[in-house]
Design an enzyme around this catalytic site. Structure first.
Site, PDB file in Angstrom:
ATOM      1  N   HIS A  31     -10.096   1.021   2.993  1.00 53.45           N
ATOM      2  CA  HIS A  31      -9.891   2.404   2.740  1.00 53.45           C
ATOM      3  C   HIS A  31     -10.199   3.667   2.505  1.00 53.45           C
ATOM      4  O   HIS A  31     -10.689   4.433   3.560  1.00 53.45           O
ATOM      5  CB  HIS A  31      -8.655   2.945   1.143  1.00 53.45           C
ATOM      6  CG  HIS A  31      -7.292   2.724   1.336  1.00 53.45           C
ATOM      7  ND1 HIS A  31      -6.093   3.019   2.503  1.00 53.45           N
ATOM      8  CD2 HIS A  31      -6.708   2.276   0.839  1.00 53.45           C
ATOM      9  CE1 HIS A  31      -5.514   2.813   2.173  1.00 53.45           C
ATOM     10  NE2 HIS A  31      -5.529   1.543   1.217  1.00 53.45           N
TER      11      HIS A  31
ATOM     12  N   CYS B 218       0.813  -1.114  -0.290  1.00 53.41           N
ATOM     13  CA  CYS B 218      -0.095  -0.126  -0.863  1.00 53.41           C
ATOM     14  C   CYS B 218       1.134   1.221  -0.010  1.00 53.41           C
ATOM     15  O   CYS B 218       1.946   1.511   0.801  1.00 53.41           O
ATOM     16  CB  CYS B 218      -1.190  -0.042   1.078  1.00 53.41           C
ATOM     17  SG  CYS B 218      -1.814   1.307   1.487  1.00 53.41           S
TER      18      CYS B 218
ATOM     19  N   HIS C 207      -9.167  -3.933  -1.424  1.00 52.88           N
ATOM     20  CA  HIS C 207      -7.953  -2.920  -0.947  1.00 52.88           C
ATOM     21  C   HIS C 207      -9.007  -1.433  -0.715  1.00 52.88           C
ATOM     22  O   HIS C 207      -8.584  -1.166   0.594  1.00 52.88           O
ATOM     23  CB  HIS C 207      -7.084  -3.296  -1.756  1.00 52.88           C
ATOM     24  CG  HIS C 207      -5.505  -2.600  -1.004  1.00 52.88           C
ATOM     25  ND1 HIS C 207      -4.329  -3.165   0.163  1.00 52.88           N
ATOM     26  CD2 HIS C 207      -5.504  -0.771  -0.907  1.00 52.88           C
ATOM     27  CE1 HIS C 207      -4.009  -2.199  -0.217  1.00 52.88           C
ATOM     28  NE2 HIS C 207      -4.924  -0.644   0.130  1.00 52.88           N
ATOM     29  N   GLU C 208      -9.209  -1.198  -1.421  1.00 53.15           N
ATOM     30  CA  GLU C 208      -9.368   0.261  -2.217  1.00 53.15           C
ATOM     31  C   GLU C 208     -10.495   0.638  -1.506  1.00 53.15           C
ATOM     32  O   GLU C 208     -11.360   2.092  -0.775  1.00 53.15           O
ATOM     33  CB  GLU C 208      -9.807   1.126  -3.229  1.00 53.15           C
ATOM     34  CG  GLU C 208      -8.426   0.656  -4.127  1.00 53.15           C
ATOM     35  CD  GLU C 208      -6.994   1.602  -3.931  1.00 53.15           C
ATOM     36  OE1 GLU C 208      -7.318   2.690  -2.282  1.00 53.15           O
ATOM     37  OE2 GLU C 208      -5.722   0.805  -3.486  1.00 53.15           O
TER      38      GLU C 208
HETATM   39 ZN    ZN Z   1      -2.996   0.893   0.418  1.00 54.87          ZN
END
Ligand code: ZN
Length: 192
Positions: free
Chosen positions: A149, A103, A145-146
């Site tokens: 966030h 990341c 993953h995004e």
């Molecule tokens: Zn990331």
């Protein structure tokens, strides 16, 4: 214009905050997306072995549910991105599979992270129209993953064992890193 220096990294507590929903897709939102693309490409230009794959707005310190993802993960020359506004996972399939993840907001640490092999995503595009994305494999992993966030979750929060952390060598290979070092870097919210 945002650059790689605009990218915030752990232990910055902002990364653990939930981002706000975009109510209307305005020029300010489009400008933010362009800034995110620029920051990602600028970061990539500073790395030898890594591709700037994707970025969420929180990573340049804007708590907005906005994600940009590279259109082509193989070809560095393709500098175009897909933009997802208010993205949500609406369906998952298969059993979670482990693979390495990094990341831009977690300096030098990689981890073994379980993700669903296929997902369906609902989002708005830059014109404010609703869109669906069906993804599998690496793209499915990147989208999970995004979207994490936008909810204040980082990949390190999904690492399930103390042996699941790695460093990238100068030659581009991953090498195990001691859990104590990861803990000392303030990367984990709580210990494993
Ligand atoms: Zn990331």
């Amino acid at each position: 214009m945002a650059t790689k220096d605009s990218i915030i990294t752990l232990p910055n507590p902002r990364l653990r905050e939930r981002s706000h929903k975009v109510r209307e897709v305005t020029d300010a939102v489009r400008k933010l997306a362009a800034d995110m693309e620029n920051a990602t490409l600028d970061w990539e230009a500073s790395r030898d072995h890594e591709l700037g794959v994707a970025l969420a707005a929180v990573q340049i310190n804007h708590l907005v549910r906005l994600v940009v993802v590279r259109n082509d993960f193989e070809d560095k020359q393709d500098r175009s991105f897909l933009t997802l506004i208010n993205p949500e996972v609406i369906q998952t399939s298969g059993k979670p599979e482990y693979d390495h993840e990094g990341c831009l907001s977690v300096k030098d640490v990689y981890g073994l992270v379980p993700r669903y092999p296929a997902v369906k995503i609902k989002a708005l595009n830059l014109q404010g129209q609703e869109m669906r994305v069906k993804a599998e494999g690496f793209l499915a992993r990147v989208l999970q993953h995004e979207i994490d966030h936008t909810n204040g979750i980082l990949f390190v929060d999904h690492v399930t064992s103390r042996e699941g952390f790695f460093h990238l060598n100068e030659d581009g290979h991953l090498k195990p890193v001691a859990y104590e070092k990861v803990l000392a870097a303030g990367i984990l919210d709580e210990g494993l």
